[in-house]
Design a protein around this motif. Structure first.
Motif, PDB file in Angstrom:
ATOM      1  N   MET B   1      24.114   6.507   0.150  1.00  0.00           N
ATOM      2  CA  MET B   1      22.656   6.509   0.304  1.00  0.00           C
ATOM      3  C   MET B   1      22.273   7.349   1.529  1.00  0.00           C
ATOM      4  SD  MET B   1      19.975   3.401  -0.001  1.00  0.00           S
ATOM      5  CE  MET B   1      20.951   2.637  -1.223  1.00  0.00           C
ATOM      6  N   ASP B   2      21.104   7.984   1.472  1.00  0.00           N
ATOM      7  CA  ASP B   2      20.697   8.792   2.622  1.00  0.00           C
ATOM      8  C   ASP B   2      19.680   8.014   3.479  1.00  0.00           C
ATOM      9  OD1 ASP B   2      18.661   8.772   0.872  1.00  0.00           O
ATOM     10  OD2 ASP B   2      18.345  10.929   0.798  1.00  0.00           O
ATOM     11  N   ILE B   3      19.226   8.683   4.541  1.00  0.00           N
ATOM     12  CA  ILE B   3      18.306   8.025   5.473  1.00  0.00           C
ATOM     13  C   ILE B   3      17.002   7.630   4.768  1.00  0.00           C
ATOM     14  CG2 ILE B   3      16.885   8.455   7.535  1.00  0.00           C
ATOM     15  CD1 ILE B   3      19.647   8.050   8.452  1.00  0.00           C
ATOM     16  N   SER B   4      16.564   8.433   3.818  1.00  0.00           N
ATOM     17  CA  SER B   4      15.299   8.094   3.139  1.00  0.00           C
ATOM     18  C   SER B   4      15.434   6.782   2.353  1.00  0.00           C
ATOM     19  CB  SER B   4      14.842   9.227   2.230  1.00  0.00           C
ATOM     20  OG  SER B   4      15.770   9.392   1.199  1.00  0.00           O
ATOM     21  N   GLY B   5      16.651   6.491   1.873  1.00  0.00           N
ATOM     22  CA  GLY B   5      16.907   5.209   1.202  1.00  0.00           C
ATOM     23  C   GLY B   5      16.753   4.054   2.173  1.00  0.00           C
ATOM     24  N   LEU B   6      17.245   4.259   3.380  1.00  0.00           N
ATOM     25  CA  LEU B   6      17.120   3.230   4.419  1.00  0.00           C
ATOM     26  C   LEU B   6      15.652   3.022   4.785  1.00  0.00           C
ATOM     27  CD1 LEU B   6      18.568   1.403   6.552  1.00  0.00           C
ATOM     28  CD2 LEU B   6      18.518   3.357   8.078  1.00  0.00           C
ATOM     29  N   GLU B   7      14.939   4.149   4.889  1.00  0.00           N
ATOM     30  CA  GLU B   7      13.507   4.087   5.214  1.00  0.00           C
ATOM     31  C   GLU B   7      12.759   3.290   4.133  1.00  0.00           C
ATOM     32  OE1 GLU B   7      11.757   7.925   6.015  1.00  0.00           O
ATOM     33  OE2 GLU B   7       9.737   7.088   5.894  1.00  0.00           O
ATOM     34  N   ARG B   8      13.080   3.569   2.878  1.00  0.00           N
ATOM     35  CA  ARG B   8      12.454   2.857   1.760  1.00  0.00           C
ATOM     36  C   ARG B   8      12.755   1.357   1.829  1.00  0.00           C
ATOM     37  NH1 ARG B   8      13.788   6.857  -1.513  1.00  0.00           N
ATOM     38  NH2 ARG B   8      15.729   5.861  -2.157  1.00  0.00           N
ATOM     39  N   TYR B   9      14.018   1.051   2.109  1.00  0.00           N
ATOM     40  CA  TYR B   9      14.430  -0.352   2.180  1.00  0.00           C
ATOM     41  C   TYR B   9      13.656  -1.076   3.292  1.00  0.00           C
ATOM     42  CZ  TYR B   9      17.280  -4.469   3.052  1.00  0.00           C
ATOM     43  OH  TYR B   9      17.689  -5.773   3.256  1.00  0.00           O
ATOM     44  N   LEU B  10      13.566  -0.430   4.455  1.00  0.00           N
ATOM     45  CA  LEU B  10      12.866  -1.055   5.581  1.00  0.00           C
ATOM     46  C   LEU B  10      11.378  -1.220   5.275  1.00  0.00           C
ATOM     47  CD1 LEU B  10      14.634   0.771   8.545  1.00  0.00           C
ATOM     48  CD2 LEU B  10      14.937  -1.598   7.851  1.00  0.00           C
ATOM     49  N   ASN B  11      10.800  -0.227   4.611  1.00  0.00           N
ATOM     50  CA  ASN B  11       9.386  -0.348   4.210  1.00  0.00           C
ATOM     51  C   ASN B  11       9.186  -1.518   3.252  1.00  0.00           C
ATOM     52  OD1 ASN B  11       7.898   1.602   5.606  1.00  0.00           O
ATOM     53  ND2 ASN B  11       8.737   3.222   4.321  1.00  0.00           N
ATOM     54  N   ASN B  12      10.136  -1.711   2.338  1.00  0.00           N
ATOM     55  CA  ASN B  12      10.029  -2.833   1.389  1.00  0.00           C
ATOM     56  C   ASN B  12      10.155  -4.179   2.091  1.00  0.00           C
ATOM     57  OD1 ASN B  12       9.734  -1.114  -0.745  1.00  0.00           O
ATOM     58  ND2 ASN B  12      11.902  -1.139  -1.301  1.00  0.00           N
ATOM     59  N   GLN B  13      10.958  -4.204   3.152  1.00  0.00           N
ATOM     60  CA  GLN B  13      11.150  -5.461   3.878  1.00  0.00           C
ATOM     61  C   GLN B  13       9.963  -5.806   4.760  1.00  0.00           C
ATOM     62  OE1 GLN B  13      13.656  -7.675   3.591  1.00  0.00           O
ATOM     63  NE2 GLN B  13      14.296  -6.384   1.911  1.00  0.00           N
ATOM     64  N   PHE B  14       9.155  -4.799   5.069  1.00  0.00           N
ATOM     65  CA  PHE B  14       8.099  -4.994   6.066  1.00  0.00           C
ATOM     66  C   PHE B  14       7.156  -6.155   5.723  1.00  0.00           C
ATOM     67  CE2 PHE B  14       3.994  -4.255   8.050  1.00  0.00           C
ATOM     68  CZ  PHE B  14       4.367  -4.187   9.383  1.00  0.00           C
ATOM     69  N   ASN B  15       6.744  -6.263   4.454  1.00  0.00           N
ATOM     70  CA  ASN B  15       5.792  -7.316   4.076  1.00  0.00           C
ATOM     71  C   ASN B  15       6.316  -8.718   4.390  1.00  0.00           C
ATOM     72  OD1 ASN B  15       4.081  -5.391   3.192  1.00  0.00           O
ATOM     73  ND2 ASN B  15       3.863  -6.210   1.123  1.00  0.00           N
ATOM     74  N   SER B  16       7.560  -8.973   3.996  1.00  0.00           N
ATOM     75  CA  SER B  16       8.078 -10.322   4.241  1.00  0.00           C
ATOM     76  C   SER B  16       8.341 -10.556   5.727  1.00  0.00           C
ATOM     77  CB  SER B  16       9.320 -10.599   3.404  1.00  0.00           C
ATOM     78  OG  SER B  16      10.291  -9.654   3.698  1.00  0.00           O
ATOM     79  N   LEU B  17       8.761  -9.505   6.428  1.00  0.00           N
ATOM     80  CA  LEU B  17       8.964  -9.650   7.874  1.00  0.00           C
ATOM     81  C   LEU B  17       7.636  -9.931   8.566  1.00  0.00           C
ATOM     82  CD1 LEU B  17      11.427  -6.755   8.786  1.00  0.00           C
ATOM     83  CD2 LEU B  17      11.939  -9.180   8.629  1.00  0.00           C
ATOM     84  N   TYR B  18       6.596  -9.227   8.104  1.00  0.00           N
ATOM     85  CA  TYR B  18       5.273  -9.409   8.703  1.00  0.00           C
ATOM     86  C   TYR B  18       4.781 -10.853   8.473  1.00  0.00           C
ATOM     87  CZ  TYR B  18       0.263  -9.056   9.502  1.00  0.00           C
ATOM     88  OH  TYR B  18      -1.009  -9.281   9.954  1.00  0.00           O
ATOM     89  N   GLY B  19       4.965 -11.341   7.246  1.00  0.00           N
ATOM     90  CA  GLY B  19       4.551 -12.712   6.930  1.00  0.00           C
ATOM     91  C   GLY B  19       5.240 -13.701   7.842  1.00  0.00           C
ATOM     92  N   PHE B  20       6.520 -13.488   8.043  1.00  0.00           N
ATOM     93  CA  PHE B  20       7.293 -14.384   8.911  1.00  0.00           C
ATOM     94  C   PHE B  20       6.802 -14.281  10.357  1.00  0.00           C
ATOM     95  CE2 PHE B  20      11.601 -15.165  11.056  1.00  0.00           C
ATOM     96  CZ  PHE B  20      11.442 -16.527  11.035  1.00  0.00           C
ATOM     97  N   ALA B  21       6.635 -13.036  10.825  1.00  0.00           N
ATOM     98  CA  ALA B  21       6.181 -12.835  12.214  1.00  0.00           C
ATOM     99  C   ALA B  21       4.788 -13.443  12.419  1.00  0.00           C
ATOM    100  CB  ALA B  21       6.169 -11.351  12.544  1.00  0.00           C
ATOM    101  N   TYR B  22       3.941 -13.314  11.413  1.00  0.00           N
ATOM    102  CA  TYR B  22       2.561 -13.796  11.570  1.00  0.00           C
ATOM    103  C   TYR B  22       2.502 -15.322  11.646  1.00  0.00           C
ATOM    104  CZ  TYR B  22      -2.472 -14.200  11.104  1.00  0.00           C
ATOM    105  OH  TYR B  22      -3.801 -14.492  11.345  1.00  0.00           O
ATOM    106  N   ILE B  23       3.323 -15.999  10.844  1.00  0.00           N
ATOM    107  CA  ILE B  23       3.260 -17.467  10.938  1.00  0.00           C
ATOM    108  C   ILE B  23       3.863 -17.951  12.268  1.00  0.00           C
ATOM    109  CG2 ILE B  23       3.198 -17.931   8.423  1.00  0.00           C
ATOM    110  CD1 ILE B  23       6.179 -19.102   9.910  1.00  0.00           C
ATOM    111  N   LEU B  24       4.685 -17.111  12.895  1.00  0.00           N
ATOM    112  CA  LEU B  24       5.232 -17.486  14.204  1.00  0.00           C
ATOM    113  C   LEU B  24       4.268 -17.118  15.330  1.00  0.00           C
ATOM    114  CD1 LEU B  24       8.926 -16.287  13.680  1.00  0.00           C
ATOM    115  CD2 LEU B  24       8.087 -18.623  13.582  1.00  0.00           C
ATOM    116  N   VAL B  25       3.701 -15.928  15.253  1.00  0.00           N
ATOM    117  CA  VAL B  25       2.725 -15.469  16.254  1.00  0.00           C
ATOM    118  C   VAL B  25       1.466 -15.033  15.496  1.00  0.00           C
ATOM    119  CG1 VAL B  25       2.303 -13.817  18.110  1.00  0.00           C
ATOM    120  CG2 VAL B  25       4.590 -14.683  17.759  1.00  0.00           C
TER     121      VAL B  25
END
Lengths: 104, 149
Positions: B1-25
């Motif tokens: 996989m190339d860097i753009s695949g990693l970028e895509r993966y991180l972008n996909n994770q952002f929503n759930s990470l944000y939800g988690f971060a928001y309920i904490l802060v």
């Protein structure tokens, strides 16, 4: 006091581990008291799920994050091991080509 | 996989990470900043996982757990600094009146559907402590927010 079936206390575990509670399955399906209890548990579970907030980022935040992630991954290319290896090679080349001739 | 695949993966994770971060802060900007900081820390500190990902090894779940771990640790640190800010949201829902650890455990278990062993890694606590906190918090929230069915 409301009527209850002696097997009702196993419902939660039976839902969680259906394979281990195969014998009880038939009873749970047939017993109207257990059925009522199952409905109550399902209702409680869905109410509980509604109580947990599920915040989602706004579009502005999402696009800002996308830009940041793009920058971060771009920096990763700059600092990747192969990149630094190239850098080391070029330093070596520099020494060989530019510094050493003057020291001779 | 190339860097753009990693970028895509991180972008996909952002929503759930944000939800988690928001309920904490519970603040939009803080939560998104925590996510970005977490991703940045992850890329800097977990180079092995990143290179495994780029080598097409199946480390998606491991990366997800690591990212949650960074979000949790950063949020706990920031929560101490931002206690006054958090109180704004605490009035609106009893959920936000729970302490940060309990909010995190509930979210990870019921929203993110993670295994107990994974939650242990993220919050750095024993499973019995997690179960205890979870049941305690769940009962409290249900008691306070019980609505007529």
């Amino acid at each position: 006091m409301s009527e209850a079936c002696i097997f009702s206390s196993n419902i939660i575990l039976a839902k969680k581990y259906p394979e281990s509670y195969n014998l009880l399955k038939k009873h749970l399906e047939d017993c109207c008291l257990c059925q009522k209890e199952i409905e109550k548990i399902d209702r409680d579970e869905s109410t509980w799920f509604e109580m947990i907030p599920c915040p989602a980022p706004s579009d502005i935040i999402k696009s800002a994050a996308q830009r940041e992630i793009h920058e971060l991954t771009k920096n990763l290319i700059k600092h990747s091991p192969s990149e630094s290896k190239n850098k080391k090679l070029s330093v070596k080349e520099f020494i060989l080509k530019k510094v050493l001739p003057f020291n001779r | 996989m190339d860097i753009s695949g990693l970028e895509r993966y991180l972008n996909n994770q952002f929503n759930s990470l944000y939800g988690f971060a928001y309920i904490l802060v519970p603040d939009e900007l803080q939560a998104s900043q925590i996510c970005i900081d977490s991703i940045s820390s992850f890329l800097l500190e977990c180079k092995d996982l990143v290179s495994d990902f780029l080598d097409d090894k199946s480390v998606n779940q491991e990366i997800k757990i690591k990212l949650y771990q960074f979000v949790y640790n950063l949020s706990v640190k920031r929560d101490v600094q931002l206690t006054t800010l958090s109180t704004e949201n605490r009035n609106s829902s009893f959920f936000y009146q729970l302490d940060i650890n309990k909010r995190g455990i509930i979210y990870l278990r019921d929203r993110s559907q993670l295994l107990l062993s994974e939650i242990e890694l993220i919050v750095g606590r024993r499973n019995y402590e997690i179960i205890n906190d979870y049941e305690l918090a769940k009962n409290l929230v249900q008691l306070k927010e019980q609505r007529p069915l």
